[in-house]
Scaffold this motif. Structure first.
Motif, PDB file in Angstrom:
ATOM      1  N   ARG A   1       1.311  -3.021 -13.617  1.00 21.08           N
ATOM      2  CA  ARG A   1       2.203  -3.756 -14.503  1.00 21.08           C
ATOM      3  C   ARG A   1       3.356  -4.420 -13.781  1.00 21.08           C
ATOM      4  NH1 ARG A   1       4.440   0.024 -18.637  1.00 21.08           N
ATOM      5  NH2 ARG A   1       3.656   1.697 -17.342  1.00 21.08           N
ATOM      6  N   HIS A   2       3.728  -3.895 -12.609  1.00 20.49           N
ATOM      7  CA  HIS A   2       4.840  -4.449 -11.840  1.00 20.49           C
ATOM      8  C   HIS A   2       4.390  -4.771 -10.412  1.00 20.49           C
ATOM      9  CE1 HIS A   2       7.510  -3.174 -15.057  1.00 20.49           C
ATOM     10  NE2 HIS A   2       6.921  -1.990 -15.019  1.00 20.49           N
ATOM     11  N   PRO A   3       3.573  -5.804 -10.262  1.00 23.65           N
ATOM     12  CA  PRO A   3       3.057  -6.111  -8.919  1.00 23.65           C
ATOM     13  C   PRO A   3       4.149  -6.687  -8.013  1.00 23.65           C
ATOM     14  CG  PRO A   3       2.406  -7.801 -10.464  1.00 23.65           C
ATOM     15  CD  PRO A   3       3.096  -6.739 -11.264  1.00 23.65           C
ATOM     16  N   THR A   4       3.946  -6.506  -6.727  1.00 29.19           N
ATOM     17  CA  THR A   4       4.850  -7.092  -5.752  1.00 29.19           C
ATOM     18  C   THR A   4       4.269  -8.398  -5.232  1.00 29.19           C
ATOM     19  OG1 THR A   4       3.808  -5.883  -3.959  1.00 29.19           O
ATOM     20  CG2 THR A   4       5.713  -4.868  -5.004  1.00 29.19           C
TER      21      THR A   4
ATOM     22  N   GLY B   1       3.889  10.289  -7.325  1.00 26.31           N
ATOM     23  CA  GLY B   1       4.840  10.659  -8.372  1.00 26.31           C
ATOM     24  C   GLY B   1       4.227  10.759  -9.751  1.00 26.31           C
ATOM     25  N   GLY B   2       3.001  10.278  -9.906  1.00 27.29           N
ATOM     26  CA  GLY B   2       2.343  10.373 -11.199  1.00 27.29           C
ATOM     27  C   GLY B   2       2.551   9.167 -12.081  1.00 27.29           C
ATOM     28  N   TYR B   3       3.136   8.111 -11.548  1.00 29.99           N
ATOM     29  CA  TYR B   3       3.312   6.891 -12.336  1.00 29.99           C
ATOM     30  C   TYR B   3       2.697   5.701 -11.622  1.00 29.99           C
ATOM     31  CZ  TYR B   3       7.697   8.134  -9.966  1.00 29.99           C
ATOM     32  OH  TYR B   3       8.620   8.620  -9.091  1.00 29.99           O
ATOM     33  N   GLY B   4       1.474   5.897 -11.155  1.00 30.31           N
ATOM     34  CA  GLY B   4       0.745   4.832 -10.484  1.00 30.31           C
ATOM     35  C   GLY B   4       0.270   3.745 -11.422  1.00 30.31           C
ATOM     36  N   ASP B   5       0.217   4.041 -12.718  1.00 30.37           N
ATOM     37  CA  ASP B   5      -0.187   3.018 -13.681  1.00 30.37           C
ATOM     38  C   ASP B   5       0.821   1.884 -13.761  1.00 30.37           C
ATOM     39  OD1 ASP B   5       1.629   4.861 -14.783  1.00 30.37           O
ATOM     40  OD2 ASP B   5       1.028   4.317 -16.820  1.00 30.37           O
ATOM     41  N   ARG B   6       2.033   2.113 -13.306  1.00 30.75           N
ATOM     42  CA  ARG B   6       3.056   1.063 -13.330  1.00 30.75           C
ATOM     43  C   ARG B   6       2.855   0.038 -12.222  1.00 30.75           C
ATOM     44  NH1 ARG B   6       8.599   4.405 -14.410  1.00 30.75           N
ATOM     45  NH2 ARG B   6       7.895   5.472 -16.270  1.00 30.75           N
TER      46      ARG B   6
ATOM     47  N   GLU C   1       0.825  -1.209   0.000  1.00 36.80           N
ATOM     48  CA  GLU C   1       0.000   0.000   0.000  1.00 36.80           C
ATOM     49  C   GLU C   1       0.864   1.266   0.000  1.00 36.80           C
ATOM     50  OE1 GLU C   1      -3.695  -1.938   2.563  1.00 36.80           O
ATOM     51  OE2 GLU C   1      -2.093  -0.851   3.569  1.00 36.80           O
ATOM     52  N   PHE C   2       1.955   1.208   0.734  1.00 33.13           N
ATOM     53  CA  PHE C   2       2.863   2.353   0.763  1.00 33.13           C
ATOM     54  C   PHE C   2       3.487   2.587  -0.616  1.00 33.13           C
ATOM     55  CE2 PHE C   2       7.229   3.996   1.634  1.00 33.13           C
ATOM     56  CZ  PHE C   2       6.850   5.260   2.060  1.00 33.13           C
ATOM     57  N   ARG C   3       3.874   1.508  -1.271  1.00 35.32           N
ATOM     58  CA  ARG C   3       4.450   1.619  -2.608  1.00 35.32           C
ATOM     59  C   ARG C   3       3.451   2.235  -3.585  1.00 35.32           C
ATOM     60  NH1 ARG C   3       4.645  -2.976  -6.527  1.00 35.32           N
ATOM     61  NH2 ARG C   3       5.784  -2.164  -8.286  1.00 35.32           N
ATOM     62  N   VAL C   4       2.196   1.804  -3.514  1.00 44.04           N
ATOM     63  CA  VAL C   4       1.159   2.360  -4.382  1.00 44.04           C
ATOM     64  C   VAL C   4       1.001   3.853  -4.113  1.00 44.04           C
ATOM     65  CG1 VAL C   4      -1.323   2.367  -4.820  1.00 44.04           C
ATOM     66  CG2 VAL C   4      -0.091   0.205  -4.708  1.00 44.04           C
TER      67      VAL C   4
END
Length: 99
Positions: A95-98, A87-92, A78-81
């Motif tokens: 695509r790159h799940p943990t 930063g404006g790149y939440g769409d990644r 959740e912190f990573r999201v």
């Protein structure tokens, strides 16, 4: 007469060189766009990142008291999201799940 059949090698070499140069500049331009997009949101992402602190004992991220209520403690995912969305790149994130 033996020079004529070898002329096609010069054309092939020239076209291969041209293709390599075009490919080099296209990839360089793409990398520059990606880097600019990441740098644009870096300051906002670092603000969220520096506000949080990780408790190794409970494996949660807490936020420093900076006057605004950020809600309960978050797990690392959740912190990573939250950092990536700031930063404006939440769409990644999708695509790159943990794990």
């Amino acid at each position: 007469m033996t020079e004529l059949p070898m002329a096609y090698l010069a054309w092939i070499s020239g076209l291969a060189l041209l293709a390599a140069v075009v490919l080099f500049f296209a990839l360089n331009r793409y990398e520059l766009r990606v880097r600019r997009r990441a740098e644009a949101g870096r300051a906002a992402a670092e603000r969220v990142w520096s506000d949080g602190w990780f408790c190794a004992r409970c494996a949660r991220v807490y936020f420093a008291r900076s006057g605004e209520d950020r809600g309960p403690a978050l797990n690392l995912r959740e912190f990573r999201v939250q950092v990536w969305e700031a930063g404006g790149y939440g769409d990644r994130v999708a695509r790159h799940p943990t794990t």
